[in-house]
Design a protein around this motif. Sequence first.
Motif, PDB file in Angstrom:
ATOM      1  N   LEU A  70       0.817  -1.210   0.000  1.00 51.68           N
ATOM      2  CA  LEU A  70       0.000   0.000   0.000  1.00 51.68           C
ATOM      3  C   LEU A  70       0.858   1.270   0.000  1.00 51.68           C
ATOM      4  CD1 LEU A  70      -3.010   0.903   0.156  1.00 51.68           C
ATOM      5  CD2 LEU A  70      -2.779   0.933   2.656  1.00 51.68           C
ATOM      6  N   ALA A  71       2.183   1.115   0.078  1.00 51.16           N
ATOM      7  CA  ALA A  71       3.052   2.276   0.334  1.00 51.16           C
ATOM      8  C   ALA A  71       3.017   3.284  -0.806  1.00 51.16           C
ATOM      9  CB  ALA A  71       4.482   1.808   0.599  1.00 51.16           C
ATOM     10  N   PHE A  72       2.974   2.814  -2.051  1.00 50.86           N
ATOM     11  CA  PHE A  72       2.942   3.769  -3.154  1.00 50.86           C
ATOM     12  C   PHE A  72       1.660   4.591  -3.109  1.00 50.86           C
ATOM     13  CE2 PHE A  72       1.906   4.890  -7.645  1.00 50.86           C
ATOM     14  CZ  PHE A  72       2.940   5.791  -7.849  1.00 50.86           C
TER      15      PHE A  72
ATOM     16  N   ALA B 124      -0.250  11.386  -0.348  1.00 44.15           N
ATOM     17  CA  ALA B 124       0.398  12.515   0.334  1.00 44.15           C
ATOM     18  C   ALA B 124       0.851  13.564  -0.678  1.00 44.15           C
ATOM     19  CB  ALA B 124       1.589  12.019   1.146  1.00 44.15           C
ATOM     20  N   GLN B 125       1.415  13.106  -1.801  1.00 42.18           N
ATOM     21  CA  GLN B 125       1.872  14.064  -2.815  1.00 42.18           C
ATOM     22  C   GLN B 125       0.689  14.868  -3.347  1.00 42.18           C
ATOM     23  OE1 GLN B 125       1.458  14.293  -6.387  1.00 42.18           O
ATOM     24  NE2 GLN B 125       2.776  16.100  -6.307  1.00 42.18           N
ATOM     25  N   ARG B 126      -0.452  14.210  -3.503  1.00 35.44           N
ATOM     26  CA  ARG B 126      -1.615  14.883  -4.077  1.00 35.44           C
ATOM     27  C   ARG B 126      -2.388  15.707  -3.051  1.00 35.44           C
ATOM     28  NH1 ARG B 126      -3.553   9.993  -8.187  1.00 35.44           N
ATOM     29  NH2 ARG B 126      -1.978  10.487  -9.764  1.00 35.44           N
ATOM     30  N   ASN B 127      -2.114  15.484  -1.786  1.00 35.42           N
ATOM     31  CA  ASN B 127      -2.800  16.210  -0.723  1.00 35.42           C
ATOM     32  C   ASN B 127      -1.759  16.751   0.261  1.00 35.42           C
ATOM     33  OD1 ASN B 127      -5.810  15.419  -1.310  1.00 35.42           O
ATOM     34  ND2 ASN B 127      -4.659  13.508  -1.454  1.00 35.42           N
ATOM     35  N   PRO B 128      -0.898  17.649  -0.217  1.00 31.51           N
ATOM     36  CA  PRO B 128       0.241  18.046   0.620  1.00 31.51           C
ATOM     37  C   PRO B 128      -0.156  18.856   1.853  1.00 31.51           C
ATOM     38  CG  PRO B 128       0.171  19.364  -1.395  1.00 31.51           C
ATOM     39  CD  PRO B 128      -0.861  18.274  -1.548  1.00 31.51           C
TER      40      PRO B 128
ATOM     41  N   PRO C 121      -7.996  11.459  -4.557  1.00 33.22           N
ATOM     42  CA  PRO C 121      -7.648  10.054  -4.295  1.00 33.22           C
ATOM     43  C   PRO C 121      -6.341   9.640  -4.969  1.00 33.22           C
ATOM     44  CG  PRO C 121      -9.478  10.210  -5.852  1.00 33.22           C
ATOM     45  CD  PRO C 121      -9.143  11.606  -5.444  1.00 33.22           C
ATOM     46  N   ALA C 122      -5.787   8.541  -4.511  1.00 30.83           N
ATOM     47  CA  ALA C 122      -4.575   7.965  -5.108  1.00 30.83           C
ATOM     48  C   ALA C 122      -4.668   6.463  -4.944  1.00 30.83           C
ATOM     49  CB  ALA C 122      -3.325   8.503  -4.415  1.00 30.83           C
ATOM     50  N   GLY C 123      -4.806   5.758  -6.058  1.00 28.15           N
ATOM     51  CA  GLY C 123      -4.953   4.307  -5.980  1.00 28.15           C
ATOM     52  C   GLY C 123      -6.102   3.955  -5.056  1.00 28.15           C
TER      53      GLY C 123
ATOM     54  N   PHE D  24       7.293   3.564  -6.956  1.00 31.38           N
ATOM     55  CA  PHE D  24       7.453   3.893  -5.538  1.00 31.38           C
ATOM     56  C   PHE D  24       8.864   4.386  -5.272  1.00 31.38           C
ATOM     57  CE2 PHE D  24       8.465   2.662  -1.073  1.00 31.38           C
ATOM     58  CZ  PHE D  24       7.614   3.547  -0.436  1.00 31.38           C
ATOM     59  N   ASP D  25       9.853   3.733  -5.849  1.00 30.60           N
ATOM     60  CA  ASP D  25      11.236   4.169  -5.640  1.00 30.60           C
ATOM     61  C   ASP D  25      11.444   5.596  -6.142  1.00 30.60           C
ATOM     62  OD1 ASP D  25      11.687   1.675  -4.622  1.00 30.60           O
ATOM     63  OD2 ASP D  25      12.993   0.971  -6.240  1.00 30.60           O
ATOM     64  N   VAL D  26      10.870   5.919  -7.290  1.00 30.96           N
ATOM     65  CA  VAL D  26      11.035   7.272  -7.835  1.00 30.96           C
ATOM     66  C   VAL D  26      10.349   8.302  -6.932  1.00 30.96           C
ATOM     67  CG1 VAL D  26      10.429   8.813  -9.750  1.00 30.96           C
ATOM     68  CG2 VAL D  26      11.371   6.533 -10.218  1.00 30.96           C
ATOM     69  N   LEU D  27       9.129   7.976  -6.488  1.00 29.41           N
ATOM     70  CA  LEU D  27       8.397   8.924  -5.642  1.00 29.41           C
ATOM     71  C   LEU D  27       9.100   9.113  -4.299  1.00 29.41           C
ATOM     72  CD1 LEU D  27       5.903  10.747  -5.590  1.00 29.41           C
ATOM     73  CD2 LEU D  27       4.551   8.796  -4.816  1.00 29.41           C
TER      74      LEU D  27
END
Lengths: 270, 270
Positions: A52-54, A60-64, A160-162, B54-57
């Motif tokens: 689930l990490a990605f 987080a990137q999309r909702n900074p 949302p993200a994934g 994920f690695d890139v992010l």
Amino acid sequence: MTTKTHGALPANPGQLRPDAARRLFREGLITPTAGWSRGFAQANLIIVPQALAFDVLLFAQRNPKPCPILGVLDAGETTGPLLAGGDIRTDVPLYTVYENGIKTAEVANIAQYWRDDLVTFIVGCSFTFEAALQDGGINIAHIDQGVNVPMYRSNIRCTPAGSMSGPLVVSMRPVPASQVADAVRITSRYPAVHGAPVHVGNPAELGITDLGRPDFGDPVAIPPGHIPVFWACGVTPQAAIMESRPALAIGHAPGHMLITDARDTHYQVP
Amino acid sequence: MTTKTHGALPANPGQLRPDAARRLFREGLITPTAGWSRGFAQANLIIVPQALAFDVLLFAQRNPKPCPILGVLDAGETTGPLLAGGDIRTDVPLYTVYENGIKTAEVANIAQYWRDDLVTFIVGCSFTFEAALQDGGINIAHIDQGVNVPMYRSNIRCTPAGSMSGPLVVSMRPVPASQVADAVRITSRYPAVHGAPVHVGNPAELGITDLGRPDFGDPVAIPPGHIPVFWACGVTPQAAIMESRPALAIGHAPGHMLITDARDTHYQVP
């Protein structure tokens, strides 16, 4: 969720170095951390399986504003530069465990849940700008009233993200009308810890019908002439976990933060 | 890598709306984009298979100065809010294709390489603060000299993330000694597009032995009394790709950027 303290509080928590504070929590002290280790950044926590990490990092990137990432521990890692010599499994005073999106436990350490595929996200916390607000002459109601900051699920949806989606959670601080502009100006200098408010003055517009009944934390009394000001809150990823329902996720208990070795000033922009 | 232009340039590229600029590139125009669509943010590009995403992010999160992420397109997505109505496969003037870490092609579109598992990262670019520098009375040498900004692999290592590791790539602008402080002050207001310089004045300390031989872009003449000032550069992820050697990765050709619909001012902090 109410404020919880179990164990003997130190005499001057505001003066404790972060590693000394973490040691007390490691040894079992449970308490909200507002006002502890002044000058050092406190952080929200969200721990998820690597699968689930990605999604979490992209969320987080999309909702900074609600999810400013201060650091990420690799899968299975239990320490890092933000908690030098510490252990992420024990050094937060109180954790919340979610299984399939349901809160199933509140525990003082997560040793029994730990797995080598767990990735830890350390997320900025508004406590960092509260010290700056106080330095600017703005009183913080929940600190003055000795309770946890009130937090609310808003009707604003995060991007949302994934598999991760959920509402924006906001924290509320009442600010004298004459100081609202100062509060915006001061907190906008801290984009890494939620930054400027997301809303000023009209809780109904955020879908909040009763400020006296927060979804997390404690209610605060709003003095006459004070305006409710809302900031994005680091509990937001936990609200998304409740919607996304992964088999396992772990967060801090609201108000019971990770005290990091990073200085608040590190996150200030000009 | 040298500056390349193929096709008829429009009369006033600085006045073109971003969507009109992207259309010209989609139709085959190849040219560096410095000075195009003034007021709109230009961006670096890094496109990788989902297995590496994920690695890139995480690499970007751990190295925010060179890799400030402005947006991420989901696997297989070819458009998004930063390029409304556009197509990431065609709308950048020139792309660089890496196979196993080796640059194997420079192409005007990547349709033939596209796969449904490719994730696109849109990364902030220092062009955003160049307009602010010019507004502050600081001349930009490579713009005045009509060439691409010089970029160098430094001896500073990025913080690795999973399979991604590599050197910090820096861009260099000569600044009159009396204006160095202004250049720092102005660019520090743009943390989302590389922010303040990473180094001022001593290229040898960055492992750069000859400013006249940049690793990417073009050399610029350094006028007497000017100090070389170095900023983190969005080509850094491509340098990491060269070290990490994934089967496939795609970037923009340095200086040939994605012109987004976001305004430069959106990325300014107080």
